[in-house]
Design a protein around this motif. Sequence first.
Motif, short mmCIF file in Angstrom:
data_model
loop_
_atom_site.label_atom_id
_atom_site.label_comp_id
_atom_site.label_asym_id
_atom_site.label_seq_id
_atom_site.Cartn_x
_atom_site.Cartn_y
_atom_site.Cartn_z
N GLY A 1 -10.36 -4.56 0.00
CA GLY A 1 -10.21 -3.25 -0.64
C GLY A 1 -10.14 -2.09 0.32
N VAL B 1 0.86 -1.19 0.00
CA VAL B 1 0.00 0.00 0.00
C VAL B 1 0.89 1.24 0.00
CG1 VAL B 1 -1.90 -1.20 1.16
CG2 VAL B 1 -0.27 0.12 2.52
N MET C 1 -6.31 -2.58 -0.16
CA MET C 1 -5.86 -3.27 -1.36
C MET C 1 -5.88 -2.35 -2.59
SD MET C 1 -7.31 -6.91 -2.86
CE MET C 1 -9.01 -6.37 -2.94
N TRP C 2 -6.79 -1.40 -2.61
CA TRP C 2 -6.89 -0.49 -3.75
C TRP C 2 -5.62 0.33 -3.95
CZ3 TRP C 2 -6.39 4.74 -3.05
CH2 TRP C 2 -6.53 5.21 -1.75
N SER D 1 -2.58 -0.79 -3.81
CA SER D 1 -1.49 -1.62 -4.30
C SER D 1 -1.51 -1.73 -5.82
CB SER D 1 -1.59 -3.03 -3.70
OG SER D 1 -0.60 -3.87 -4.24
N LYS D 2 -0.38 -1.47 -6.43
CA LYS D 2 -0.27 -1.67 -7.88
C LYS D 2 -0.15 -3.15 -8.21
CE LYS D 2 2.09 2.64 -9.18
NZ LYS D 2 1.38 3.66 -8.92
N ASN E 1 -3.93 -5.54 -6.31
CA ASN E 1 -5.24 -4.90 -6.26
C ASN E 1 -6.28 -5.76 -6.97
OD1 ASN E 1 -7.45 -3.26 -6.22
ND2 ASN E 1 -6.57 -1.63 -7.45
#
Length: 166
Positions: A126, A46, A131-132, A134-135, A138
Amino acid sequence: MWILRLSKIAVTAAIALFAGLVAFGNLTDYGTNFAFVHHVFLMDTVFEQATIKYRAIQTPWIQHVGYVGIIAAETATALLCGWGAARLWRRRNAGAREFNRGKDVAIAGLSLGFLVWQVAFMSVGGEWFGMWMSKEWNGVPDAFRFFITIMAVLIYVSRPDTELDT
């Protein structure tokens, strides 16, 4: 009206197939797929400045319990949707009341599937674990696509059926 019944059976069976394939993949490629859950729980990808990292779960056995719980819920979704589709198939020529009463298992499976991907992935993964951010890890876009599809099927299947045209 007969084609609507066949359609409802088919879309319920399609969700059973989808959930079954997901569960099968998670079981047969446990380590690869566990890496996803592991990194989401660790929150190690993150945003660096994120202040929610205190939520991370670093204990491996808890991560495994979470992953096994997800697999169990995916498996239950597949089984309930498959059973529900079979029950509807057996009632395809029955009266409307009997066909509608036969939807309960399918609706349970579809509801569980919605909850798996909306609650476990969108809400917990998420939002709680960020989680959103993370590249690499996600799963929010995929989870959204899955639970919206399941919700559309749930709405469609749960619509009351009428008597078959003779």
